[in-house]
Design a protein around this motif. Structure first.
Motif, PDB file in Angstrom:
ATOM      1  N   VAL A  51      -1.323  16.404   6.482  1.00  0.00           N
ATOM      2  CA  VAL A  51      -0.758  15.159   6.994  1.00  0.00           C
ATOM      3  C   VAL A  51      -0.998  14.024   5.999  1.00  0.00           C
ATOM      4  O   VAL A  51      -2.105  13.895   5.452  1.00  0.00           O
ATOM      5  N   ILE A  52       0.025  13.198   5.772  1.00  0.00           N
ATOM      6  CA  ILE A  52      -0.107  11.948   5.013  1.00  0.00           C
ATOM      7  C   ILE A  52       0.318  10.803   5.923  1.00  0.00           C
ATOM      8  O   ILE A  52       1.431  10.803   6.448  1.00  0.00           O
ATOM      9  N   VAL A  53      -0.567   9.830   6.110  1.00  0.00           N
ATOM     10  CA  VAL A  53      -0.197   8.596   6.807  1.00  0.00           C
ATOM     11  C   VAL A  53       0.039   7.536   5.739  1.00  0.00           C
ATOM     12  O   VAL A  53      -0.856   7.252   4.926  1.00  0.00           O
ATOM     13  N   PHE A  54       1.244   6.962   5.724  1.00  0.00           N
ATOM     14  CA  PHE A  54       1.646   6.039   4.655  1.00  0.00           C
ATOM     15  C   PHE A  54       1.773   4.618   5.188  1.00  0.00           C
ATOM     16  O   PHE A  54       2.461   4.370   6.176  1.00  0.00           O
ATOM     17  N   SER A  55       1.120   3.677   4.502  1.00  0.00           N
ATOM     18  CA  SER A  55       1.157   2.262   4.862  1.00  0.00           C
ATOM     19  C   SER A  55       2.086   1.511   3.911  1.00  0.00           C
ATOM     20  O   SER A  55       1.873   1.498   2.693  1.00  0.00           O
ATOM     21  N   HIS A  56       3.120   0.867   4.466  1.00  0.00           N
ATOM     22  CA  HIS A  56       4.128   0.188   3.646  1.00  0.00           C
ATOM     23  C   HIS A  56       3.604  -1.132   3.086  1.00  0.00           C
ATOM     24  O   HIS A  56       2.625  -1.711   3.560  1.00  0.00           O
ATOM     25  N   GLY A  57       4.300  -1.631   2.062  1.00  0.00           N
ATOM     26  CA  GLY A  57       4.004  -2.935   1.501  1.00  0.00           C
ATOM     27  C   GLY A  57       4.497  -4.061   2.396  1.00  0.00           C
ATOM     28  O   GLY A  57       5.174  -3.835   3.411  1.00  0.00           O
ATOM     29  N   GLY A  76       6.055  20.139   1.983  1.00  0.00           N
ATOM     30  CA  GLY A  76       5.070  20.740   2.854  1.00  0.00           C
ATOM     31  C   GLY A  76       4.146  19.826   3.624  1.00  0.00           C
ATOM     32  O   GLY A  76       3.243  20.321   4.308  1.00  0.00           O
ATOM     33  N   PHE A  77       4.347  18.520   3.551  1.00  0.00           N
ATOM     34  CA  PHE A  77       3.481  17.591   4.262  1.00  0.00           C
ATOM     35  C   PHE A  77       4.185  17.015   5.491  1.00  0.00           C
ATOM     36  O   PHE A  77       5.401  16.809   5.476  1.00  0.00           O
ATOM     37  N   VAL A  78       3.398  16.708   6.515  1.00  0.00           N
ATOM     38  CA  VAL A  78       3.868  15.869   7.612  1.00  0.00           C
ATOM     39  C   VAL A  78       3.584  14.427   7.200  1.00  0.00           C
ATOM     40  O   VAL A  78       2.436  14.073   6.921  1.00  0.00           O
ATOM     41  N   VAL A  79       4.617  13.603   7.130  1.00  0.00           N
ATOM     42  CA  VAL A  79       4.482  12.225   6.653  1.00  0.00           C
ATOM     43  C   VAL A  79       4.709  11.282   7.837  1.00  0.00           C
ATOM     44  O   VAL A  79       5.757  11.331   8.486  1.00  0.00           O
ATOM     45  N   ILE A  80       3.722  10.444   8.105  1.00  0.00           N
ATOM     46  CA  ILE A  80       3.789   9.524   9.236  1.00  0.00           C
ATOM     47  C   ILE A  80       3.768   8.099   8.696  1.00  0.00           C
ATOM     48  O   ILE A  80       2.863   7.718   7.947  1.00  0.00           O
ATOM     49  N   GLN A  81       4.780   7.308   9.065  1.00  0.00           N
ATOM     50  CA  GLN A  81       4.959   5.963   8.529  1.00  0.00           C
ATOM     51  C   GLN A  81       4.990   4.942   9.666  1.00  0.00           C
ATOM     52  O   GLN A  81       6.011   4.776  10.322  1.00  0.00           O
ATOM     53  N   PRO A  82       3.885   4.233   9.892  1.00  0.00           N
ATOM     54  CA  PRO A  82       3.904   3.180  10.900  1.00  0.00           C
ATOM     55  C   PRO A  82       4.596   1.915  10.399  1.00  0.00           C
ATOM     56  O   PRO A  82       4.621   1.645   9.187  1.00  0.00           O
ATOM     57  N   THR A  83       5.161   1.151  11.330  1.00  0.00           N
ATOM     58  CA  THR A  83       5.707  -0.173  11.034  1.00  0.00           C
ATOM     59  C   THR A  83       4.650  -1.205  11.414  1.00  0.00           C
ATOM     60  O   THR A  83       4.352  -1.391  12.592  1.00  0.00           O
ATOM     61  N   HIS A  84       4.090  -1.877  10.405  1.00  0.00           N
ATOM     62  CA  HIS A  84       3.057  -2.875  10.653  1.00  0.00           C
ATOM     63  C   HIS A  84       3.678  -4.196  11.130  1.00  0.00           C
ATOM     64  O   HIS A  84       4.890  -4.426  10.992  1.00  0.00           O
ATOM     65  N   LEU A  85       2.830  -5.087  11.624  1.00  0.00           N
ATOM     66  CA  LEU A  85       3.319  -6.320  12.236  1.00  0.00           C
ATOM     67  C   LEU A  85       3.951  -7.290  11.244  1.00  0.00           C
ATOM     68  O   LEU A  85       4.689  -8.194  11.645  1.00  0.00           O
ATOM     69  N   ASP A  86       3.676  -7.142   9.951  1.00  0.00           N
ATOM     70  CA  ASP A  86       4.300  -8.019   8.962  1.00  0.00           C
ATOM     71  C   ASP A  86       5.721  -7.591   8.609  1.00  0.00           C
ATOM     72  O   ASP A  86       6.393  -8.259   7.815  1.00  0.00           O
ATOM     73  N   SER A  87       6.204  -6.512   9.190  1.00  0.00           N
ATOM     74  CA  SER A  87       7.531  -5.999   8.855  1.00  0.00           C
ATOM     75  C   SER A  87       8.618  -7.039   9.143  1.00  0.00           C
ATOM     76  O   SER A  87       8.612  -7.706  10.183  1.00  0.00           O
ATOM     77  N   ARG A  88       9.565  -7.141   8.229  1.00  0.00           N
ATOM     78  CA  ARG A  88      10.717  -8.037   8.450  1.00  0.00           C
ATOM     79  C   ARG A  88      11.508  -7.617   9.678  1.00  0.00           C
ATOM     80  O   ARG A  88      12.196  -8.437  10.285  1.00  0.00           O
ATOM     81  N   THR A  89      11.419  -6.352  10.053  1.00  0.00           N
ATOM     82  CA  THR A  89      12.170  -5.881  11.225  1.00  0.00           C
ATOM     83  C   THR A  89      11.626  -6.472  12.520  1.00  0.00           C
ATOM     84  O   THR A  89      12.316  -6.459  13.545  1.00  0.00           O
ATOM     85  N   GLY A 140      -0.547   4.367   0.359  1.00  0.00           N
ATOM     86  CA  GLY A 140       0.070   3.074   0.602  1.00  0.00           C
ATOM     87  C   GLY A 140       0.447   2.399  -0.703  1.00  0.00           C
ATOM     88  O   GLY A 140      -0.044   2.759  -1.779  1.00  0.00           O
ATOM     89  N   HIS A 141       1.331   1.408  -0.584  1.00  0.00           N
ATOM     90  CA  HIS A 141       1.792   0.637  -1.740  1.00  0.00           C
ATOM     91  C   HIS A 141       1.475  -0.834  -1.525  1.00  0.00           C
ATOM     92  O   HIS A 141       1.761  -1.389  -0.463  1.00  0.00           O
ATOM     93  N   SER A 142       0.867  -1.477  -2.533  1.00  0.00           N
ATOM     94  CA  SER A 142       0.615  -2.907  -2.513  1.00  0.00           C
ATOM     95  C   SER A 142      -0.297  -3.260  -1.336  1.00  0.00           C
ATOM     96  O   SER A 142      -1.416  -2.744  -1.253  1.00  0.00           O
TER      97      SER A 142
END
Length: 312
Positions: A51-57, A76-89, A140-142
């Protein structure tokens, strides 16, 4: 390690697999003010999946970073990407009372994902029971790299320079930190005033990690040059690798997405190298029998036009 895990580790080296992806998978998050939305991507087949949990910039969401998320899932990885509260969305106004604590809420988002792994897997058709909970990495990035680094043992210093709360997580066995901000000693006046959480201590960041920096990444947040983004390698305890990419700016060639506006240094070749090396690093970090990282590192150490690799 069981035979099945060894077999699946070997499968990671093969051609790209079919990927299934589900979004939004929603996790209840009392006290956050917004339920946590995540995207889950995984190979369509196979078991004992790491599993990889990825944190966006800053400003991004679960929909970003397809060049990385798609590649990892296809290998071969399960990739989980949360949307953090700073997201423009989400459009949170700057005066929102949660804004000063978003850095901490980001870390809690990752922890919440780890707490809810079984429920997340059950929400994706065909994924239940296929995760290997003993092989978990964060990336994560940045700002997302700073978020991920806390799970690896980095801490935030207070105004007196004393490292704060330990938010590391023993479930996390490895990390990939892309364009990770450095120490807070040389912040610009704006950053020092508005971003007090950008005062990391890497002294206790003991979990193995690959740190990726661009040698043309000049940040408006520091008075130092691109070497600021190598501080985590310099100041953390051993078992770290540093990939320095030549001519790379903050997007590292375009990892936030295909043809996105903020990519100032578009380079498909650079992105491909990041895909290859991060995949090899994570495979070997989470499955010690795997030799992919040793082979990839040896090839880069012989001299590569796109970057160099150091270890400690």
């Amino acid at each position: 390690m069981s035979h099945s895990k060894t077999a699946n580790a070997q499968e990671l080296a093969g051609p790209p697999a079919m990927v299934v992806s589900a979004k939004p998978v929603v996790l209840a998050a009392a006290g956050r003010g917004e339920d946590l939305q995540v995207r889950v991507s995984a190979p369509a087949t196979g078991g004992d999946l790491p599993v990889i949990v990825f944190s966006h910039g800053f400003g991004w969401s679960m929909n970003g970073y397809a060049p990385l998320a798609d590649h990892w899932a296809a290998h071969g990885f399960v990739v989980i990407q949360p949307t953090h509260l700073d997201s423009r969305t989400l459009g949170l106004p700057a005066e929102d009372p949660r804004t000063p604590q978003i850095w901490r809420l980001r870390i809690e988002d990752i922890t919440r994902v780890l707490d809810e792994l079984d429920g997340l897997a059950a929400s994706v058709p065909g994924l239940a029971g296929r995760l290997d909970r003993s092989r978990i990495a964060v990336a994560g990035h940045s700002w997302g790299a700073q978020t991920a680094s806390a799970l690896l043992g980095a801490r935030v210093r207070d105004s007196d320079g004393v490292p704060g709360e330990d938010m590391s997580d023993p479930r996390v066995k490895a990390g990939v930190l892309l364009a990770l901000p450095g120490l807070g000693d040389d912040l610009t006046p704006f950053a020092a005033e508005h971003l007090p959480f950008m005062r990391p201590s890497f002294d206790t960041m003991t979990t193995p990690a690959l740190i990726v920096a661009g040698d043309r990444d000049d940040s408006a947040l520091t008075t130092r040059g691109p070497d600021w983004f190598t501080d985590a390698y310099t100041y953390s305890p051993g078992d770290k690798s540093l990939l320095t990419l030549f001519e790379a700016e903050h997007s590292l060639g375009g990892i936030p997405g295909y043809e996105v506006a903020e990519t100032t240094d578009e380079s498909p070749a650079r992105v491909a190298l990041i895909q290859q090396l991060t995949t090899a690093f994570l495979r070997s970090a989470l499955c010690p029998e795997d030799t992919a990282w040793k082979a990839a590192a040896a090839a880069l150490e012989e001299g590569h036009p796109l970057g160099n690799l150091r270890h400690k």
